[in-house]
Design an enzyme around this catalytic site. Structure first.
Site, PDB file in Angstrom:
ATOM      1  N   HIS A   1      49.408  26.878  39.670  1.00  0.00           N
ATOM      2  CA  HIS A   1      48.473  28.010  39.595  1.00  0.00           C
ATOM      3  C   HIS A   1      48.180  28.520  41.004  1.00  0.00           C
ATOM      4  CE1 HIS A   1      47.931  25.769  35.841  1.00  0.00           C
ATOM      5  NE2 HIS A   1      47.443  26.862  35.298  1.00  0.00           N
TER       6      HIS A   1
ATOM      7  N   HIS B   1      46.269  22.056  29.408  1.00  0.00           N
ATOM      8  CA  HIS B   1      45.983  21.469  30.725  1.00  0.00           C
ATOM      9  C   HIS B   1      44.668  21.952  31.357  1.00  0.00           C
ATOM     10  CE1 HIS B   1      48.454  25.000  32.617  1.00  0.00           C
ATOM     11  NE2 HIS B   1      47.175  25.322  32.513  1.00  0.00           N
TER      12      HIS B   1
HETATM   13  C1  DHB Z   1      41.468  27.524  32.044  1.00  0.00           C
HETATM   14  C2  DHB Z   1      42.699  27.339  31.452  1.00  0.00           C
HETATM   15  C3  DHB Z   1      43.864  27.298  32.215  1.00  0.00           C
HETATM   16  O1  DHB Z   1      45.117  27.170  31.690  1.00  0.00           O
HETATM   17  C4  DHB Z   1      43.776  27.406  33.596  1.00  0.00           C
HETATM   18  O2  DHB Z   1      44.918  27.284  34.308  1.00  0.00           O
HETATM   19  C5  DHB Z   1      42.544  27.614  34.208  1.00  0.00           C
HETATM   20  C6  DHB Z   1      41.397  27.682  33.430  1.00  0.00           C
HETATM   21  C7  DHB Z   1      40.217  27.553  31.239  1.00  0.00           C
HETATM   22  O3  DHB Z   1      40.271  27.470  29.999  1.00  0.00           O
HETATM   23  O4  DHB Z   1      39.134  27.651  31.818  1.00  0.00           O
HETATM   24 FE    FE Z   2      46.732  27.256  33.208  1.00  0.00          FE
END
Ligand code: DHB
Ligand code: FE
Length: 288
Positions: free
Chosen positions: A59, A12
């Site tokens: 998040h 994601h």
């Molecule tokens: C990234 C990946 C994630 O799962 C997230 O929540 C935020 C950033 C990344 O790869 O930058």
């Molecule tokens: Fe993430």
């Protein structure tokens, strides 16, 4: 009776959403990522579900560190894409399915899983990026996702997070709940997040192709073994954010072979590094 027709698994990464929104999908860096989802967008058109049960993680967007439910089911009629710092993504609002969501809450709580019921919630990249990858950018004339979505948020941000085994067992309970809903609905269950990545600390940037591919193999052919992977293995092998992979086990636990049916058909498998800081993994499994 409602039934689970297929499960979808995908990373994601927020930068994927930004690449779509800013029209960068054909740039050399992004092209191989989006190529892996060409099949999936056609598959979604050919296998349009009535409802998507979308397992994802918030998040610190809807839930701050002040209050963190382990498992939260969205029962609202609609959910607004959140402002994650750069304004909300220019994607449609998410239409829920309050009737099926309430039924699943009733059934799963009675099967002894304590869910938090959420009647109002904004949704972040954890939910909108998988929708974008699978459904493409909705047109201006029909600015909507193809079907209602039930958001199901899992805490993988603040320890203690649920074990893979508990997630897998929860998937089994969700399948029972869906199959006891008294309407003929085709339901897809999606497990999102992962694969290997670590965003902070001395190991920031960690990617582990061997672990990721072994996880995909296990998830397909031996999900019971995948469910037994302890937290420490995810963190050590797949990085601190690799723990997002436990969410895939919820979707896998809801597939019919886990309840004694035939093994699912692997409709699509894709793996690519890098996308931002993350290894992108993607699977589509169909119930036979
Ligand atoms: C990234 C990946 C994630 O799962 C997230 O929540 C935020 C950033 C990344 O790869 O930058
Ligand atoms: Fe993430």
């Amino acid at each position: 009776m409602a039934k689970i027709t297929a499960s979808v698994y995908t990373s994601h990464v927020p930068a994927i959403g930004a690449a779509i929104d800013l029209g960068k999908t054909h740039e050399p860096y992004w092209q191989p990522v989006f190529k892996g989802y060409e099949f999936s967008k056609q598959w979604m058109k050919d296998n349009k579900p009535d409802v998507i049960f979308l397992v994802y993680n918030d998040h610190a967007t809807a839930f701050s560190l002040e209050m963190i439910p382990t498992f939260a089911i969205g029962t609202a009629a609609e959910f607004t894409p959140a402002d994650e710092g750069w304004g909300p993504r220019p994607v449609p609002k998410v239409i829920g399915h309050p009737e099926l969501a309430s039924h699943i809450a009733q059934s799963v709580i009675q099967q002894d899983f304590d869910l938090t019921i959420v009647n109002k919630m904004d949704v972040d990249h954890g939910l909108t990026v998988p929708l974008s990858l699978m459904c493409g950018q909705p047109s201006k004339t029909n600015f909507a996702w193809p079907c209602p979505v039930i958001p199901f948020a899992v805490n993988v941000v603040q320890y203690p997070v649920p074990s893979g085994q508990r997630c897998f067992n929860l998937g089994k309970a969700i399948r029972k709940a869906v199959e006891s809903f008294d309407q003929d609905l085709k339901v897809q269950i999606w497990g999102t997040g992962g694969m290997s990545h670590q965003l902070q600390g001395p190991r920031a940037g960690l990617i582990n192709k061997e672990f990721d591919n072994a996880f995909l193999d296990k998830l397909i052919a031996d999900p019971t073994a995948a469910a037994a992977i302890p937290h420490i293995d995810y963190v050590r092998e797949a990085g601190s954010e690799g723990i997002e992979l436990v969410m895939w086990l919820i979707a896998r636990g809801a597939m019919s072979d886990v309840a004694g049916g035939p093994a699912p058909r692997v409709a699509h498998r894709f793996y690519h590094v890098p996308a931002s800081n993350t290894a992108v993994g993607h699977l589509i499994l169909e119930n036979r």
